[in-house]
Design an enzyme around this catalytic site. Structure first.
Site, PDB file in Angstrom:
ATOM      1  N   ASP A  66       0.802  -1.200   0.120  1.00 54.86           N
ATOM      2  CA  ASP A  66      -0.035   0.068  -0.027  1.00 54.86           C
ATOM      3  C   ASP A  66       0.906   1.336  -0.051  1.00 54.86           C
ATOM      4  O   ASP A  66       2.019   1.049   0.160  1.00 54.86           O
ATOM      5  CB  ASP A  66      -0.875   0.000   1.189  1.00 54.86           C
ATOM      6  CG  ASP A  66      -0.310  -0.339   2.602  1.00 54.86           C
ATOM      7  OD1 ASP A  66       0.952   0.088   2.471  1.00 54.86           O
ATOM      8  OD2 ASP A  66      -0.768  -0.966   3.167  1.00 54.86           O
ATOM      9  N   ASP A  68       1.413   5.057   1.594  1.00 54.35           N
ATOM     10  CA  ASP A  68       1.156   6.066   2.589  1.00 54.35           C
ATOM     11  C   ASP A  68       1.441   7.567   2.334  1.00 54.35           C
ATOM     12  O   ASP A  68       2.674   7.626   1.639  1.00 54.35           O
ATOM     13  CB  ASP A  68       1.446   5.952   3.870  1.00 54.35           C
ATOM     14  CG  ASP A  68       0.930   4.564   4.430  1.00 54.35           C
ATOM     15  OD1 ASP A  68      -0.292   4.239   3.939  1.00 54.35           O
ATOM     16  OD2 ASP A  68       1.702   3.970   5.335  1.00 54.35           O
ATOM     17  N   ASP A 147       9.500   5.052  13.530  1.00 55.91           N
ATOM     18  CA  ASP A 147      10.137   3.891  14.170  1.00 55.91           C
ATOM     19  C   ASP A 147      11.666   3.816  13.799  1.00 55.91           C
ATOM     20  O   ASP A 147      12.364   3.775  14.660  1.00 55.91           O
ATOM     21  CB  ASP A 147       9.083   2.749  14.559  1.00 55.91           C
ATOM     22  CG  ASP A 147       8.594   2.317  13.063  1.00 55.91           C
ATOM     23  OD1 ASP A 147       9.176   2.572  11.931  1.00 55.91           O
ATOM     24  OD2 ASP A 147       7.717   1.323  13.026  1.00 55.91           O
TER      25      ASP A 147
END
Length: 477
Positions: A66, A68, A147
């Site tokens: 996907d 983002d 992260d």
């Protein structure tokens, strides 16, 4: 991945910029929907970047799952820009989902940092976990909040360059997974990051660097603070994305499997449950193989295998207390699921088919009269039979039982009668181990009947998937 020589950007503080000529990401590899969002934001005067796993995967020559987008536009501004397709979601941090047909592009406003400040939009628990976080900030702050360095790369739609605020490009080339900032603090902010570290290491074949591994032993207990529904979703990502076996080994090595499934983990090294690990590894291997072949999987089958060792232990204890076999199995199933719910909450749509798979195991042992026919007609038969096969491969039950059921499924009416009689003789010690069926008892093609009674005749064996993982009635998502 193309070489990544980069230079300090004069326009964006702290960023190293890799121009389009020096990386391999092309707009042709980005979905039309993502390009519509990126270009729409850019034309409206906002910053717009493809970010995260999609940039990482494109640089590695992989196909992203996907796309983002990160922007300086606030959620309401994004929704206004794409009003027909957009909706706001999220609690901890508000996002916008922009939908084009079946594809959803997730748009997030740059995240800021309230470290050292009193901000009513940022709330932490006593252990440091972020409970609420709606602080907006700059592009550089957004990068610092991510992260791992490999997930903090930005594709700029304005000039098609790659922006790197840490060591992301270097770590991609080195096959290294590195946490941005202090690993222990980042794990305390969100303990799920430890599970994400395992998932990305398994998926990418990367090595988790020593600094990222060191705090896990002290922080893994913090997973108990994470909502059980979220842990269930993270567990699915670990085991249902094609890297289940590797993820399992990493989880065990780092003590994280024990944090998720303490009952099961305690049994895997117990000599009395030697078949448990074999069965579980067989289920993980089968799951990976199905995904590699492009087939679907259902969490119900996988969780039935994951929790089976604990179920067996609990059932045996109840039987030793004098409980009948069926009652012991049902009570054990309830107890194991209740125990699991305290850490990983299995939704009802998966828990029910799990219990059916477990319940049907005892029925495979009863092969007299009409019972085999009734079991064959059960809507969960295929999944339960595949689970029976796993148990046989692990050495838990004799292979002859699986062979009997394989023959029963393909035999004609006379062949099934012969098999039922053979099973009766075996149980009374009057018949040797199962052998090949007589030629007369194998299924033969049927002639089409011309009478009206044909419409009322028995159907052939019930339809089912080619594997218990792909049982539509088991609640596939």
């Amino acid at each position: 991945m193309a070489a990544a020589p980069s230079s300090l950007s004069s326009g964006i503080p702290g960023a190293r910029v890799t121009p389009r000529s020096q990386h391999n990401v092309s707009r042709l590899q980005i979905s039309d929907s993502a390009l519509q969002v990126l270009n729409g934001l850019h034309r409206a005067g906002f910053q717009a970047y493809l970010v995260g796993g999609s940039v990482r995967d494109l640089l590695l020559g992989r196909e992203p799952k996907d796309f983002d987008v990160a922007t300086d536009a606030h959620p309401e501004q994004v929704r206004k820009l794409f009003r027909r397709n957009a909706r706001l979601i999220g609690r901890r941090f508000i996002l916008v989902h922009v939908q084009f047909g079946n594809e959803i592009i997730e748009v997030a406003t740059f995240r800021g940092s309230a470290n050292g400040k009193e901000d009513e939009s940022s709330e932490h628990s006593e252990t440091g976990r972020i409970l609420a976080d709606n602080v907006y900030g700059s592009l550089e702050e957004d990068a610092r909040r991510r992260d791992f360095t490999a997930n903090a790369l930005y594709y700029n739609i304005a000039d098609r360059s790659i922006l790197d605020f840490s060591t992301g490009m270097e770590d991609l080339q080195a096959g290294r997974l590195r946490v941005i900032g202090d690993p222990e603090q980042r794990y305390r902010e969100d303990p799920v990051r430890m599970l994400r570290a395992v998932r990305f290491a398994a998926k990418l074949g990367f090595t988790l660097d020593a600094a990222a591994q060191a705090p896990i032993a002290a922080c893994r207990k913090l997973l108990q603070e994470v909502p059980s529904a979220r842990l269930f979703e993270e567990t699915l990502k670990l085991f249902l994305t094609g890297n289940a076996q590797t993820s399992f080994e990493h989880l065990r090595q780092m003590g994280l499997f024990a944090a998720l499934f303490p009952q099961v983990d305690a049994l895997l090294d117990d000599a009395r449950y030697g078949s448990a690990r074999i069965l579980l590894q067989g289920a993980l291997q089968g799951t990976d193989a199905r995904l590699l072949d492009g087939k679907s999987v259902t969490p119900a089958f996988l969780f039935a295998a994951l929790l089976w060792p604990a179920l067996q232990q609990e059932r045996q204890l109840l039987e030793q207390q004098g409980k009948p076999e069926t009652v012991a199995l049902q009570q054990a199933a309830s107890g194991v699921l209740q125990e699991c719910a305290g850490r990983i909450s299995v939704p009802r749509r998966f828990a029910l088919p799990m219990r059916e798979i477990w319940d049907l195991q005892a029925r495979f042992m009863r092969r007299g009269g009409r019972r085999p026919h009734a079991l064959l007609a059960h809507p969960r038969f295929r999944a339960a039979f595949d689970f029976l096969n796993l148990r046989s491969q692990s050495g838990e039950i004799p292979a002859t039982l699986v062979e009997w059921w394989e023959q029963f499924q393909t035999a004609d009416h006379d062949g099934r009668r012969a098999l039922i009689e053979r099973a009766r003789l075996e149980e009374t010690g009057q018949e040797p181990a199962l052998g090949p069926l007589p030629a007369t008892s194998r299924r033969r093609p049927r002639r089409r009947r011309r009478s009206n009674h044909a419409k009322q005749g028995e159907t052939s064996q019930p339809g089912g998937s080619d594997d218990g993982h792909d049982d539509g009635r088991a609640g596939n998502d």
